[in-house]
Motif scaffolding. Structure first.
Motif, short mmCIF file in Angstrom:
data_model
loop_
_atom_site.label_atom_id
_atom_site.label_comp_id
_atom_site.label_asym_id
_atom_site.label_seq_id
_atom_site.Cartn_x
_atom_site.Cartn_y
_atom_site.Cartn_z
N GLN A 41 9.61 17.73 -5.89
CA GLN A 41 9.72 17.08 -4.59
C GLN A 41 8.76 15.89 -4.56
O GLN A 41 7.77 15.86 -5.28
N VAL A 42 9.07 14.93 -3.69
CA VAL A 42 8.24 13.74 -3.61
C VAL A 42 7.96 13.42 -2.14
O VAL A 42 8.84 13.58 -1.28
N VAL A 43 6.73 13.03 -1.85
CA VAL A 43 6.36 12.51 -0.53
C VAL A 43 5.86 11.09 -0.74
O VAL A 43 4.90 10.86 -1.48
N LEU A 44 6.53 10.15 -0.10
CA LEU A 44 6.14 8.75 -0.18
C LEU A 44 5.60 8.36 1.19
O LEU A 44 6.31 7.79 2.02
N ALA A 45 4.35 8.71 1.45
CA ALA A 45 3.74 8.42 2.74
C ALA A 45 2.24 8.70 2.64
O ALA A 45 1.83 9.67 1.99
N PRO A 46 1.46 7.84 3.26
CA PRO A 46 1.85 6.67 4.05
C PRO A 46 2.21 5.46 3.19
O PRO A 46 1.81 5.35 2.05
N VAL A 47 2.99 4.57 3.80
CA VAL A 47 3.39 3.31 3.18
C VAL A 47 3.10 2.18 4.16
O VAL A 47 3.50 2.25 5.33
N ASP B 49 1.50 13.48 5.53
CA ASP B 49 0.89 12.38 4.80
C ASP B 49 0.23 12.87 3.52
O ASP B 49 -0.41 13.93 3.50
N TYR B 50 0.37 12.09 2.45
CA TYR B 50 -0.20 12.41 1.14
C TYR B 50 0.32 13.73 0.59
O TYR B 50 -0.32 14.33 -0.28
N GLY B 51 1.45 14.19 1.06
CA GLY B 51 2.03 15.42 0.52
C GLY B 51 1.24 16.66 0.84
O GLY B 51 1.39 17.69 0.16
N ARG B 52 0.44 16.64 1.88
CA ARG B 52 -0.44 17.79 2.15
C ARG B 52 0.36 19.05 2.44
O ARG B 52 -0.01 20.15 2.04
N ASP C 288 0.87 -1.18 0.00
CA ASP C 288 0.00 0.00 0.00
C ASP C 288 0.90 1.23 0.00
O ASP C 288 1.51 1.57 1.02
N LEU C 289 1.03 1.87 -1.17
CA LEU C 289 1.94 3.00 -1.34
C LEU C 289 1.17 4.23 -1.78
O LEU C 289 0.29 4.15 -2.64
N HIS C 290 1.52 5.37 -1.21
CA HIS C 290 0.97 6.65 -1.67
C HIS C 290 2.14 7.55 -2.00
O HIS C 290 3.00 7.81 -1.16
N CYS C 291 2.18 8.03 -3.23
CA CYS C 291 3.31 8.83 -3.69
C CYS C 291 2.78 10.11 -4.33
O CYS C 291 1.96 10.06 -5.25
N VAL C 292 3.26 11.27 -3.84
CA VAL C 292 2.81 12.57 -4.34
C VAL C 292 4.04 13.35 -4.82
O VAL C 292 5.03 13.46 -4.09
N PHE C 293 3.95 13.89 -6.03
CA PHE C 293 5.01 14.71 -6.60
C PHE C 293 4.53 16.14 -6.70
O PHE C 293 3.45 16.40 -7.25
N ARG D 89 4.88 6.80 8.01
CA ARG D 89 4.06 8.00 7.79
C ARG D 89 4.91 9.25 7.93
O ARG D 89 6.02 9.20 8.48
N ALA D 90 4.37 10.35 7.42
CA ALA D 90 5.00 11.66 7.55
C ALA D 90 4.11 12.52 8.45
O ALA D 90 3.08 13.02 8.00
#
Length: 217
Positions: A15-21, A203-206, A6-11, A197-198
């Motif tokens: 920049q990239v946020v890979l969270a949550p994983v 999370d989710y690059g918010r 279960d990966l969530h990746c936002v660009f 998580r971030a």
């Protein structure tokens, strides 16, 4: 038998946020087509190496319990699905109370051991590690006076365990679970769940999205 990916990746603007994983496996050692493949070896073994460097007289600072057996756990942590995880599904950007010792209180070699464990989670999706992983690790180091480490369970060669690394920029959880496909009624090392998580709206690059909107809209 597979399990969870279960990966969530936002660009955003380079920049990239890979969270949550959320990654999990049962069993962790492959058979037949995947014979010889072992999932979560580093997440398990490097954590044990680090745990074994911690002095017994500090256990009251970081040890939340000596066993993962259901009869040794509070009911809310003994369930078969979430187990000890607090940051699972439906817990986006949660605020957790601080538990465990402060990373900045460790000796230099122990801090290096904790960094090595954190690096496992930041590096495992890319070889060589992406620049974003190095930036995140640098931020974690900057916040070592606010980073906590907690452990539940034993640290011998067979027993199940849980650990959490919680900083203002990164939240990591590792847990062993009872069998779903397999028949073990109590948590065991061949059923692993991991969560990254971030925190603080990451999370989710918010946070990056909000920054982007402030600058460009």
């Amino acid at each position: 038998m597979g399990h969870h990916v279960d990966l969530h990746c936002v660009f955003v603007a380079g920049q990239v946020v890979l969270a949550p994983v959320f990654l999990g496996a049962e069993p962790t050692i492959g058979t037949v087509r995947f014979a010889g493949v072992q999932a979560f070896r580093d997440e398990t073994e490097i954590a044990l190496e680090f745990r074994r460097t911690l002095a017994p007289d500090r256990e009251d600072e970081f040890l939340m319990g000596a066993s993962l057996r259901s009869d040794a756990l509070p009911p809310e942590l003994a369930g078969p699905w979430n187990g000890r995880h607090l940051a699972g599904a439906g817990s986006d950007n949660l605020i957790l109370p601080s538990e465990g010792f402060v990373a900045a209180s460790l000796a230099s070699d122990q801090r290096d051991g904790l960094v090595e464990l954190i690096r496992v989670y930041l590096d495992r999706l890319s070889l060589p590690p992406p620049p974003q992983a190095e930036r995140t690790l640098a931020l974690v180091r900057e916040h070592f006076d606010e980073t906590r480490f907690a452990w539940r369970g034993g640290h011998d060669d067979v027993c199940a365990f849980y650990y959490r690394i919680h900083s203002p920029v990164l939240l990591i959880e590792y847990d062993n679970h009872p069998g779903v496909f397999l028949t073990n009624p109590e948590p065991a090392r061949y059923h692993v769940h991991t969560i990254v998580r971030a925190p603080n709206r990451g999370d989710y690059g918010r946070d990056l999205l909000a920054q982007h909107y402030r600058l460009h809209h």
